[in-house]
Design a protein around this motif. Structure first.
Motif, PDB file in Angstrom:
ATOM      1  N   PRO A  85       0.482  -2.594  -6.073  1.00 23.59           N
ATOM      2  CA  PRO A  85      -0.630  -2.184  -5.214  1.00 23.59           C
ATOM      3  C   PRO A  85      -0.719  -2.965  -3.914  1.00 23.59           C
ATOM      4  N   TYR A  86      -0.043  -4.099  -3.836  1.00 21.35           N
ATOM      5  CA  TYR A  86      -0.085  -4.901  -2.619  1.00 21.35           C
ATOM      6  C   TYR A  86       0.978  -4.481  -1.604  1.00 21.35           C
ATOM      7  N   ARG A  87       1.689  -3.402  -1.887  1.00 23.01           N
ATOM      8  CA  ARG A  87       2.689  -2.888  -0.950  1.00 23.01           C
ATOM      9  C   ARG A  87       2.089  -1.927   0.080  1.00 23.01           C
ATOM     10  N   GLY A  88       0.784  -1.779   0.103  1.00 27.53           N
ATOM     11  CA  GLY A  88       0.166  -0.928   1.115  1.00 27.53           C
ATOM     12  C   GLY A  88      -0.261   0.432   0.617  1.00 27.53           C
ATOM     13  N   TYR A  89      -0.321   0.621  -0.686  1.00 29.09           N
ATOM     14  CA  TYR A  89      -0.792   1.891  -1.236  1.00 29.09           C
ATOM     15  C   TYR A  89      -2.254   2.115  -0.873  1.00 29.09           C
ATOM     16  N   GLY A  90      -2.604   3.386  -0.631  1.00 27.31           N
ATOM     17  CA  GLY A  90      -3.989   3.729  -0.436  1.00 27.31           C
ATOM     18  C   GLY A  90      -4.749   3.666  -1.748  1.00 27.31           C
ATOM     19  N   PRO A  91      -6.082   3.582  -1.683  1.00 23.22           N
ATOM     20  CA  PRO A  91      -6.883   3.472  -2.915  1.00 23.22           C
ATOM     21  C   PRO A  91      -6.657   4.621  -3.885  1.00 23.22           C
ATOM     22  N   GLY A  92      -6.531   5.839  -3.367  1.00 26.08           N
ATOM     23  CA  GLY A  92      -6.308   6.984  -4.254  1.00 26.08           C
ATOM     24  C   GLY A  92      -4.993   6.883  -4.995  1.00 26.08           C
ATOM     25  N   ALA A  93      -3.955   6.432  -4.301  1.00 29.81           N
ATOM     26  CA  ALA A  93      -2.652   6.281  -4.942  1.00 29.81           C
ATOM     27  C   ALA A  93      -2.680   5.197  -6.007  1.00 29.81           C
ATOM     28  N   VAL A  94      -3.394   4.112  -5.739  1.00 33.56           N
ATOM     29  CA  VAL A  94      -3.491   3.033  -6.718  1.00 33.56           C
ATOM     30  C   VAL A  94      -4.129   3.537  -8.007  1.00 33.56           C
ATOM     31  N   VAL A  95      -5.223   4.280  -7.877  1.00 31.73           N
ATOM     32  CA  VAL A  95      -5.894   4.828  -9.061  1.00 31.73           C
ATOM     33  C   VAL A  95      -4.955   5.759  -9.822  1.00 31.73           C
ATOM     34  N   MET A  96      -4.303   6.670  -9.107  1.00 32.17           N
ATOM     35  CA  MET A  96      -3.431   7.644  -9.757  1.00 32.17           C
ATOM     36  C   MET A  96      -2.257   6.978 -10.465  1.00 32.17           C
ATOM     37  N   LEU A  97      -1.608   6.042  -9.797  1.00 33.83           N
ATOM     38  CA  LEU A  97      -0.435   5.430 -10.395  1.00 33.83           C
ATOM     39  C   LEU A  97      -0.804   4.513 -11.560  1.00 33.83           C
ATOM     40  N   ARG A  98      -1.984   3.907 -11.508  1.00 34.84           N
ATOM     41  CA  ARG A  98      -2.437   3.144 -12.673  1.00 34.84           C
ATOM     42  C   ARG A  98      -2.700   4.076 -13.850  1.00 34.84           C
ATOM     43  N   GLN A  99      -3.261   5.239 -13.579  1.00 33.89           N
ATOM     44  CA  GLN A  99      -3.469   6.216 -14.651  1.00 33.89           C
ATOM     45  C   GLN A  99      -2.146   6.636 -15.276  1.00 33.89           C
ATOM     46  N   ILE A 100      -1.150   6.890 -14.433  1.00 35.93           N
ATOM     47  CA  ILE A 100       0.168   7.282 -14.942  1.00 35.93           C
ATOM     48  C   ILE A 100       0.778   6.141 -15.751  1.00 35.93           C
ATOM     49  N   ARG A 101       0.650   4.920 -15.246  1.00 37.13           N
ATOM     50  CA  ARG A 101       1.194   3.760 -15.959  1.00 37.13           C
ATOM     51  C   ARG A 101       0.538   3.607 -17.328  1.00 37.13           C
TER      52      ARG A 101
END
Length: 299
Positions: A85-101
């Motif tokens: 998440p510290y690579r510059g992802y937007g907030p929406g992407a962080v939420v989505m990718l955490r859900q996928i993870r």
């Protein structure tokens, strides 16, 4: 197109596109650092951002299978497993990718984004160039695969259209490199991009010949949307297809979401020029790519 691509050639073309994408991303991102001005090459190292991280995952999914269809479950798994998440992802992407993870199926995570509208952002486009280079033997198939790859994280039609457009552009660029024919990059992309605001911007781009006008009329990604970044990035690629440094410099000079427009334009141009078109000192300055990506290319 009248050529056949073997697996090693596909991987080599995609790797070139990834190098061009990652160098553009890493260099472009430096111009968000206070004190670094356009026209001044920043000191190394140049860390890459989420643009490169997602492109690495896409290439990893491609090299994991010999099938002509992208393994979207594999791609989603790599996105969830590797995202930082510290690579510059937007907030929406962080939420989505955490859900996928955490085990949410990617179709549900993508559909739920932005209150159920799906993402219209440029994330699917910023990572797409290696996929297009991989499918340089068929623009129609590249377009289909561009949509399939985009849908893993982008359920909104604009986000999907952006992914398709950059995928097709990289396929056109790589094909022109292989067969040596002149190329109408923007025309080919318009022909394969679904009706959308992204496509409208690409149509407008075909009538623009000045970089300043292109940035003003098409947008430079300040809203991080596909429709205000993809047309400009592909205008740059089309007008500097044989000159990687000029393409990246044009993105930097325009401002806006520089790392993303430079990633898109850089990936497409490098699909055409190969890594020999990228200054060696720029590649050396870019943060090394993850070791697992190199390992995937050696399979």
């Amino acid at each position: 197109m009248s050529f056949t691509l073997f697996p090693d050639t596909r991987a080599a073309l995609a790797a070139d596109a990834l190098t061009g994408l990652s160098v553009g991303d890493a260099l472009g991102a430096q111009y968000f650092v206070p004190g670094i001005r356009p026209g001044v090459l920043p000191d190394p190292p140049w860390p890459w951002t989420d643009d490169t991280e997602e492109a690495c995952c896409l290439l990893g999914a491609l090299t994991a299978s010999d099938d002509a269809e992208l393994d979207r479950d594999r791609f989603a798994d790599l996105l969830g497993r590797h995202f930082d998440p510290y690579r510059g992802y937007g907030p929406g992407a962080v939420v989505m990718l955490r859900q996928i993870r955490e085990g949410t199926p990617w179709p549900l995570a993508a559909a739920a984004a932005f209150d159920g509208q799906g993402s219209a952002g440029n994330g699917a486009a910023m990572r797409a160039a290696p996929l297009g280079a991989w499918h340089a033997d068929s623009l129609a198939h590249a377009a289909v695969q561009g949509a399939r790859a985009a849908e893993v994280t982008h359920a909104h039609p604009e986000g999907i259209a952006g992914g398709v457009a950059v995928t097709v552009a990289a396929a056109v660029a790589a094909a022109a490199r292989l067969d040596g024919r002149p190329v109408d990059l923007l025309g080919a992309v318009v022909a394969h991009t679904p009706h959308s605001r992204v496509r409208d911007g690409l149509v407008l781009a075909t009538r623009i010949h000045d970089a300043g006008e292109a940035a003003y009329e098409l947008g430079t990604g300040t809203r991080a949307m596909a429709q205000d970044s993809v047309p400009f990035a592909l205008w740059v690629a089309a007008h500097h297809l044989t000159d990687y440094p000029r393409a990246i410099t044009a993105c930097i000079a325009a401002g806006g979401d520089v790392d993303t427009t430079a990633a898109m334009a850089g990936g497409v141009v490098a699909a055409h020029t190969g890594v020999d078109g990228i200054p060696a000192e720029w590649i050396s300055a870019r943060e090394p790519l993850p070791e697992w990506v190199a390992a995937s290319l050696e399979r």
